[in-house]
Motif scaffolding. Sequence first.
Motif, PDB file in Angstrom:
ATOM      1  N   ARG A  13      10.725  -4.955  -3.320  1.00  0.00           N
ATOM      2  CA  ARG A  13      10.213  -3.632  -2.141  1.00  0.00           C
ATOM      3  C   ARG A  13       9.597  -2.641  -3.360  1.00  0.00           C
ATOM      4  O   ARG A  13       8.860  -2.112  -2.950  1.00  0.00           O
ATOM      5  CB  ARG A  13      11.471  -3.395  -1.520  1.00  0.00           C
ATOM      6  CG  ARG A  13      11.187  -2.390  -0.449  1.00  0.00           C
ATOM      7  CD  ARG A  13      12.589  -1.891   0.203  1.00  0.00           C
ATOM      8  NE  ARG A  13      13.248  -1.092  -0.750  1.00  0.00           N
ATOM      9  CZ  ARG A  13      13.000   0.179  -1.506  1.00  0.00           C
ATOM     10  NH1 ARG A  13      12.143   0.805  -0.895  1.00  0.00           N
ATOM     11  NH2 ARG A  13      13.873   0.646  -2.120  1.00  0.00           N
ATOM     12  N   GLY A  16       6.250  -3.457  -4.455  1.00  0.00           N
ATOM     13  CA  GLY A  16       5.357  -3.297  -3.460  1.00  0.00           C
ATOM     14  C   GLY A  16       4.882  -2.072  -3.104  1.00  0.00           C
ATOM     15  O   GLY A  16       3.661  -1.801  -2.614  1.00  0.00           O
ATOM     16  N   GLN A  17       5.923  -1.077  -3.041  1.00  0.00           N
ATOM     17  CA  GLN A  17       5.577   0.340  -2.642  1.00  0.00           C
ATOM     18  C   GLN A  17       4.708   0.907  -3.844  1.00  0.00           C
ATOM     19  O   GLN A  17       3.854   1.781  -3.378  1.00  0.00           O
ATOM     20  CB  GLN A  17       6.824   1.248  -2.597  1.00  0.00           C
ATOM     21  CG  GLN A  17       7.596   0.998  -1.419  1.00  0.00           C
ATOM     22  CD  GLN A  17       8.981   1.551  -1.162  1.00  0.00           C
ATOM     23  OE1 GLN A  17       9.422   2.321  -2.238  1.00  0.00           O
ATOM     24  NE2 GLN A  17       9.499   1.801   0.076  1.00  0.00           N
ATOM     25  N   GLY A  20       1.144  -1.003  -3.690  1.00  0.00           N
ATOM     26  CA  GLY A  20       0.573  -1.164  -2.515  1.00  0.00           C
ATOM     27  C   GLY A  20       0.367  -2.633  -2.129  1.00  0.00           C
ATOM     28  O   GLY A  20      -0.678  -2.967  -1.551  1.00  0.00           O
ATOM     29  N   ARG A  23       2.136  -7.549   0.917  1.00  0.00           N
ATOM     30  CA  ARG A  23       3.090  -8.367   1.381  1.00  0.00           C
ATOM     31  C   ARG A  23       4.596  -7.680   0.916  1.00  0.00           C
ATOM     32  O   ARG A  23       4.605  -7.846  -0.416  1.00  0.00           O
ATOM     33  CB  ARG A  23       3.039  -9.817   0.847  1.00  0.00           C
ATOM     34  CG  ARG A  23       4.281 -10.517   1.280  1.00  0.00           C
ATOM     35  CD  ARG A  23       4.392 -12.114   1.063  1.00  0.00           C
ATOM     36  NE  ARG A  23       5.478 -12.671   0.913  1.00  0.00           N
ATOM     37  CZ  ARG A  23       5.414 -13.670   1.379  1.00  0.00           C
ATOM     38  NH1 ARG A  23       4.629 -14.619   1.657  1.00  0.00           N
ATOM     39  NH2 ARG A  23       6.835 -14.391   1.431  1.00  0.00           N
ATOM     40  N   ALA A  24       5.209  -7.335   1.554  1.00  0.00           N
ATOM     41  CA  ALA A  24       6.492  -6.755   1.321  1.00  0.00           C
ATOM     42  C   ALA A  24       7.553  -7.669   1.065  1.00  0.00           C
ATOM     43  O   ALA A  24       7.271  -8.884   1.451  1.00  0.00           O
ATOM     44  CB  ALA A  24       6.905  -5.633   2.372  1.00  0.00           C
ATOM     45  N   ALA A  80      -2.251   0.160   7.323  1.00  0.00           N
ATOM     46  CA  ALA A  80      -0.788  -0.063   6.720  1.00  0.00           C
ATOM     47  C   ALA A  80      -0.361  -1.562   7.078  1.00  0.00           C
ATOM     48  O   ALA A  80      -0.747  -1.952   8.154  1.00  0.00           O
ATOM     49  CB  ALA A  80       0.358   0.813   7.463  1.00  0.00           C
ATOM     50  N   ARG A  81       0.034  -2.167   6.389  1.00  0.00           N
ATOM     51  CA  ARG A  81       0.328  -3.522   6.588  1.00  0.00           C
ATOM     52  C   ARG A  81       1.758  -3.764   5.587  1.00  0.00           C
ATOM     53  O   ARG A  81       1.848  -4.334   4.487  1.00  0.00           O
ATOM     54  CB  ARG A  81      -0.615  -4.442   5.816  1.00  0.00           C
ATOM     55  CG  ARG A  81      -0.380  -5.941   6.051  1.00  0.00           C
ATOM     56  CD  ARG A  81      -1.643  -6.713   5.964  1.00  0.00           C
ATOM     57  NE  ARG A  81      -1.643  -8.097   6.614  1.00  0.00           N
ATOM     58  CZ  ARG A  81      -2.518  -9.018   6.769  1.00  0.00           C
ATOM     59  NH1 ARG A  81      -3.618  -8.726   6.060  1.00  0.00           N
ATOM     60  NH2 ARG A  81      -2.360 -10.227   7.229  1.00  0.00           N
ATOM     61  N   GLU A  82       2.856  -3.516   6.462  1.00  0.00           N
ATOM     62  CA  GLU A  82       3.943  -3.664   5.737  1.00  0.00           C
ATOM     63  C   GLU A  82       4.997  -4.763   6.284  1.00  0.00           C
ATOM     64  O   GLU A  82       6.061  -4.981   5.772  1.00  0.00           O
ATOM     65  CB  GLU A  82       4.929  -2.234   5.890  1.00  0.00           C
ATOM     66  CG  GLU A  82       4.444  -1.187   5.257  1.00  0.00           C
ATOM     67  CD  GLU A  82       5.031   0.215   5.786  1.00  0.00           C
ATOM     68  OE1 GLU A  82       5.941   0.262   6.190  1.00  0.00           O
ATOM     69  OE2 GLU A  82       4.579   1.290   4.996  1.00  0.00           O
ATOM     70  N   ARG A  83       4.523  -5.453   7.309  1.00  0.00           N
ATOM     71  CA  ARG A  83       5.498  -6.552   8.032  1.00  0.00           C
ATOM     72  C   ARG A  83       5.184  -7.659   7.119  1.00  0.00           C
ATOM     73  O   ARG A  83       4.014  -8.375   7.102  1.00  0.00           O
ATOM     74  CB  ARG A  83       4.887  -6.554   9.306  1.00  0.00           C
ATOM     75  CG  ARG A  83       5.289  -5.293  10.089  1.00  0.00           C
ATOM     76  CD  ARG A  83       4.899  -5.573  11.655  1.00  0.00           C
ATOM     77  NE  ARG A  83       5.264  -6.852  12.314  1.00  0.00           N
ATOM     78  CZ  ARG A  83       4.749  -7.480  12.885  1.00  0.00           C
ATOM     79  NH1 ARG A  83       3.456  -7.414  13.377  1.00  0.00           N
ATOM     80  NH2 ARG A  83       5.347  -8.621  13.405  1.00  0.00           N
TER      81      ARG A  83
END
Length: 169
Positions: A13, A16-17, A20, A23-24, A80-83
Amino acid sequence: MATAYDPFQEMDRLVGQMFGSARAAATMPMDLYHSGDHYVLLVDLPGADPGTIDVSVEDRTLTIRAQRTPRTDTDVQWLARERPSGTYARQLTVSRGLDLQNITATYADGVLALTIPVAESAKPRRVEVQRGGHEGHPTIETSTSTSTGASASSGGQYPSSTEGTSGSA
């Protein structure tokens, strides 16, 4: 039965943050509780394709797999693509006291619910105590020894065996 904190998932996580990542980390949060003669396992699988959900048991390992298909729109610009998308999997080691042959599963509103019954052999049960007569029970004999001056009488409290003793003092 399950680990509440997964350091590798937390690192995924954070990376990923920071970078960027598109894929989380894929998570499969769950709740587990005991109710009566069964356990209930609730697993959050929002957006999972219902046809991809697979629950299997091998020996004492319960495996849950599901897949969330990513959107493949080519004419959009993602802001934003966090899912997370892809395959989710979670394995749990279950105790021997569960009836793994009779697990039931339902999926509704993004939640997979598994009901796992307790095996009949592991359920608490009451053992009935029979009241019997004196037939078949060893007879307690009492005697007094005069050689030491002490009484060797058992008072009828403890069963004793007369095997291997002589009848005279």
